[in-house]
Motif scaffolding. Sequence first.
Motif, short mmCIF file in Angstrom:
data_model
loop_
_atom_site.label_atom_id
_atom_site.label_comp_id
_atom_site.label_asym_id
_atom_site.label_seq_id
_atom_site.Cartn_x
_atom_site.Cartn_y
_atom_site.Cartn_z
N GLY A 137 0.78 -1.23 0.00
CA GLY A 137 0.00 0.00 0.00
C GLY A 137 0.81 1.28 0.00
N MET A 138 2.11 1.18 0.25
CA MET A 138 2.96 2.38 0.31
C MET A 138 3.07 3.06 -1.06
N ALA A 139 3.12 2.30 -2.13
CA ALA A 139 3.21 2.89 -3.47
C ALA A 139 2.00 3.79 -3.73
N ARG A 140 0.83 3.31 -3.36
CA ARG A 140 -0.39 4.09 -3.57
C ARG A 140 -0.33 5.40 -2.79
N ALA A 147 3.80 11.78 -4.74
CA ALA A 147 4.74 12.74 -4.16
C ALA A 147 6.17 12.48 -4.64
N MET A 148 6.54 11.22 -4.80
CA MET A 148 7.92 10.87 -5.16
C MET A 148 8.16 10.88 -6.67
N LEU A 149 7.17 10.39 -7.44
CA LEU A 149 7.38 10.20 -8.88
C LEU A 149 6.61 11.20 -9.74
N GLN A 192 0.74 8.57 -10.11
CA GLN A 192 0.12 7.64 -9.17
C GLN A 192 0.39 6.20 -9.59
N LEU A 193 0.91 5.39 -8.67
CA LEU A 193 1.06 3.95 -8.87
C LEU A 193 0.18 3.26 -7.84
N ASP A 194 -0.52 2.25 -8.26
CA ASP A 194 -1.40 1.54 -7.32
C ASP A 194 -0.67 0.47 -6.53
#
Length: 164
Positions: free
Chosen positions: A19-22, A27-29, A32-34
Motif C-alpha cells: 500500500g505504500m506505493a499508492r 509525491a515521489m514520482l 500515481q502507482l497503485d
Amino acid sequence: MDQIHSHPVKVYIYDISKGMARQLSYAMLGKQLDGIWHTAIVIHGTEYFFGGQGISSCSPGGTILGEPDSIVDLGSTEVSSEIFLEYVVALGESTYRGDKYNLFEHNCNTFSNEVAQFLTGKKIPSYVTDLPSEVLSTPFGQALRPILDSMAVNPGGSSINRQQ
C-alpha cells in the motif's frame, strides 16, 4: 486414447509495497502507482515465480508475501504437470537463472507473462508489465535506477531444478 484434462491457470498479484506505493508514489514520482507488483503463476496446485534465486515454487499463497492482493483467472491449459515441470526446469537452467534477474527488465512479471502465454496464449494484466517503464519515465525513477538495478525480490519458496 488418452483423456485430455483441462487445468486452471491463475496469476497471483501481490503489492510488495503493501500500500505504500499508492500513498507515496505521486509525491515521489509525480504519477500515481497503485502498487509495486510481484506476480506468480498458479497451476497444478502450485505457485511458481521468478526472483533473485531463480525459479521457485510453493503452495498457493505460501510465500512471505502472504495472500495475493488479487487473483486473475487466465483460463485453462491442457499442459500436464509433467510437461509443465520439464518446461519450468528448462527455463530455470537458461532464461530464468537467478543471475539473470533484473528488477526492471527481467523479473517475476516477465516470467509470469511468458509462462501465461505458454500455458494459455494470454498475457498477464498490462498494468503489471507496464510498471517498470512507468517508473523509469520519471526523473526520480531514473535517479533511483542504479540502486534499484542491484535489488532482487526473493519471496521464499523452494528452488526448481532437476532432481538427480
